[in-house]
Motif scaffolding. Sequence first.
Motif, PDB file in Angstrom:
ATOM      1  N   PRO A   1     -66.174 110.495  -9.597  1.00  0.00           N
ATOM      2  CA  PRO A   1     -66.980 110.950 -10.753  1.00  0.00           C
ATOM      3  C   PRO A   1     -66.185 111.600 -11.880  1.00  0.00           C
ATOM      4  O   PRO A   1     -66.690 111.717 -12.993  1.00  0.00           O
ATOM      5  CB  PRO A   1     -67.940 111.961 -10.109  1.00  0.00           C
ATOM      6  N   ARG A   2     -64.949 112.014 -11.600  1.00  0.00           N
ATOM      7  CA  ARG A   2     -64.202 112.748 -12.633  1.00  0.00           C
ATOM      8  C   ARG A   2     -62.884 112.081 -13.047  1.00  0.00           C
ATOM      9  O   ARG A   2     -62.297 112.470 -14.053  1.00  0.00           O
ATOM     10  CB  ARG A   2     -63.899 114.180 -12.148  1.00  0.00           C
TER      11      ARG A   2
ATOM     12  N   SER B   1     -55.346 117.310  -5.767  1.00  0.00           N
ATOM     13  CA  SER B   1     -56.129 116.513  -4.820  1.00  0.00           C
ATOM     14  C   SER B   1     -55.487 115.180  -4.454  1.00  0.00           C
ATOM     15  O   SER B   1     -55.786 114.612  -3.393  1.00  0.00           O
ATOM     16  CB  SER B   1     -57.531 116.255  -5.392  1.00  0.00           C
ATOM     17  N   SER B   2     -54.631 114.648  -5.318  1.00  0.00           N
ATOM     18  CA  SER B   2     -54.088 113.299  -5.108  1.00  0.00           C
ATOM     19  C   SER B   2     -53.399 113.099  -3.767  1.00  0.00           C
ATOM     20  O   SER B   2     -53.610 112.061  -3.113  1.00  0.00           O
ATOM     21  CB  SER B   2     -53.135 112.926  -6.246  1.00  0.00           C
ATOM     22  N   PRO B   3     -52.558 114.026  -3.300  1.00  0.00           N
ATOM     23  CA  PRO B   3     -51.920 113.791  -1.993  1.00  0.00           C
ATOM     24  C   PRO B   3     -52.920 113.630  -0.860  1.00  0.00           C
ATOM     25  O   PRO B   3     -52.722 112.801   0.036  1.00  0.00           O
ATOM     26  CB  PRO B   3     -51.048 115.044  -1.805  1.00  0.00           C
ATOM     27  N   SER B   4     -54.006 114.399  -0.893  1.00  0.00           N
ATOM     28  CA  SER B   4     -55.026 114.277   0.162  1.00  0.00           C
ATOM     29  C   SER B   4     -55.847 113.010   0.005  1.00  0.00           C
ATOM     30  O   SER B   4     -56.188 112.348   0.991  1.00  0.00           O
ATOM     31  CB  SER B   4     -55.952 115.502   0.134  1.00  0.00           C
ATOM     32  N   ILE B   5     -56.169 112.646  -1.241  1.00  0.00           N
ATOM     33  CA  ILE B   5     -57.037 111.492  -1.479  1.00  0.00           C
ATOM     34  C   ILE B   5     -56.272 110.177  -1.437  1.00  0.00           C
ATOM     35  O   ILE B   5     -56.728 109.192  -0.837  1.00  0.00           O
ATOM     36  CB  ILE B   5     -57.748 111.637  -2.847  1.00  0.00           C
TER      37      ILE B   5
ATOM     38  N   LEU C   1     -56.954 118.185 -14.952  1.00  0.00           N
ATOM     39  CA  LEU C   1     -55.543 117.884 -14.718  1.00  0.00           C
ATOM     40  C   LEU C   1     -55.053 118.559 -13.436  1.00  0.00           C
ATOM     41  O   LEU C   1     -54.384 117.937 -12.603  1.00  0.00           O
ATOM     42  CB  LEU C   1     -54.723 118.363 -15.914  1.00  0.00           C
ATOM     43  N   GLY C   2     -55.406 119.843 -13.284  1.00  0.00           N
ATOM     44  CA  GLY C   2     -55.020 120.557 -12.079  1.00  0.00           C
ATOM     45  C   GLY C   2     -55.632 119.952 -10.833  1.00  0.00           C
ATOM     46  O   GLY C   2     -54.961 119.777  -9.804  1.00  0.00           O
ATOM     47  N   GLU C   3     -56.919 119.591 -10.914  1.00  0.00           N
ATOM     48  CA  GLU C   3     -57.577 118.993  -9.754  1.00  0.00           C
ATOM     49  C   GLU C   3     -56.935 117.666  -9.371  1.00  0.00           C
ATOM     50  O   GLU C   3     -56.748 117.364  -8.181  1.00  0.00           O
ATOM     51  CB  GLU C   3     -59.062 118.788 -10.035  1.00  0.00           C
ATOM     52  N   PHE C   4     -56.583 116.849 -10.373  1.00  0.00           N
ATOM     53  CA  PHE C   4     -55.970 115.559 -10.064  1.00  0.00           C
ATOM     54  C   PHE C   4     -54.656 115.745  -9.312  1.00  0.00           C
ATOM     55  O   PHE C   4     -54.413 115.091  -8.296  1.00  0.00           O
ATOM     56  CB  PHE C   4     -55.736 114.764 -11.349  1.00  0.00           C
TER      57      PHE C   4
ATOM     58  N   ALA D   1     -58.691 109.907 -17.486  1.00  0.00           N
ATOM     59  CA  ALA D   1     -57.996 108.674 -17.103  1.00  0.00           C
ATOM     60  C   ALA D   1     -56.512 108.966 -16.984  1.00  0.00           C
ATOM     61  O   ALA D   1     -55.938 109.678 -17.815  1.00  0.00           O
ATOM     62  CB  ALA D   1     -58.234 107.584 -18.144  1.00  0.00           C
ATOM     63  N   VAL D   2     -55.881 108.422 -15.962  1.00  0.00           N
ATOM     64  CA  VAL D   2     -54.460 108.669 -15.696  1.00  0.00           C
ATOM     65  C   VAL D   2     -53.728 107.335 -15.682  1.00  0.00           C
ATOM     66  O   VAL D   2     -54.146 106.395 -14.989  1.00  0.00           O
ATOM     67  CB  VAL D   2     -54.268 109.400 -14.350  1.00  0.00           C
TER      68      VAL D   2
END
Length: 462
Positions: free
Chosen positions: A232-233, A289-293, A283-286, A315-316
């Motif tokens: 969603p984000r 969270s990325s290593p876990s997701i 930005l901080g959440e991405f 968008a990244v």
Amino acid sequence: MAHRLGHRHDGNVSEIVSKRSSRNAKLAKIPLGIAGRAAVGFGRKLAGGDKQEINAELNQKAAEQLFAVLGELKGGAMKFGQALSVMEAAVPEEFGEHYREALTKLQAAAPPMPAAAVHRQLDQQLGTAWRQRFQEFDDTPTASASIGQVHKAVWADGRVVAVKVQYPGADEALRADLKTLNRMAGMIGALIPGADVKPVLAEISERTEEELDYRIEAGYQRQFAKAFDGHPRFVVPKVVASAPKVIVTEWLDSASSVAQIIQRGNEDPEGTRELRNRVAGLLGEFHFSSPSIAGLLHADPHPGNFMVLEDGRLAVIDYGACAPLPNGFPPILGQMVALEVDGRYDELTQLLHDNGWVIPGKTLTHQEIQDYLRPFTDPIKTETFHFTRKWMQRVAGKATDITNQDMMKTARAMQLPAEHVMIFRVLGGSVGICAQLDAEVPFMKLMKDWVPGYAETLRTAS
């Protein structure tokens, strides 16, 4: 302009690939020019000139020359410049706006290569029948970066796509630039207080070969796109096709790049505050969270790689540099933060000794560890933290203050284990962007939600 495919343009590739000697000559002019101006400035001071005014003038001219050269060249020079641009917030105020402006400019596009060179690369990478794979292809690039530029096109099935094409000779230019820049690291570091130049160059050099093969980037991007599909984000564009020097991905229409949001914030701090806080939080959440997701960490944090879409999602793009973390962040990071939060410095000191953060043979006391970490721990003292340029300047200044002998003694006894170098570089870059955004971020909530070892260590204490 976009055109229906079916013909090609002639051109000379040599027009866009500088010879190695020419590139080195441009880079070599930097220290020579700065040394010459310093000598002139010294003479003017002896003649009674105003020292502060002369120093400001020398700083401005040095910054202009350094960043003009880095911005003109592609390859390692531009990549290094983009990495430095994230550190803009740490530059002390006394070095003036010219440093900030010059660093920020390095996030912009480089001069494009002509259509003939683009077509030749597509011939070699996608086959001479590559035009049959597109309905349309725009010869005018929409963006350019350190080793490639992006074109908008329409894929055969009607999807709008982004086609990133590597510059011919980018591999040779990148390697040559990095050799030259490594030799100049000390001088460049002296020009940019607060910028940790040598580790940045070492990291770029280490990942050079990986970034030159777009198939590796495509693999990382596919992994990210699958993991974040439907999120969603966050949005990660899907990969459509790839080759060693060409990658085709879904096109994204952005409302604003993070670089543009930073600029608007500089011009209208109050009017953009809510947007800047939200973007910094995303930005901080991405990154957290990325290593876990996804089992990966996006390792190229500069504002040009993040865009805010019309629907508010982040968008990244650009996955050339990624750090595999299949098990998420190492739990020791969460343990370290929890022990710092609890003030359990005896346990923290033992943890650092036991896990290679202290150089073998060196001994540090928990008081020395506590004193060393104090300048950096502001973000973990409250649930949310306001990242500002002033804070970044203070932290960077203390970290590089050679007059603080106790700080330097502790720093010389510590080391960052190799498996953590990329993590700290990325999180440091992310913090740098948050400071450029002048944003308040729920830093501790991100730590609690996404970094293993933190909550468990706190529970152990209770």
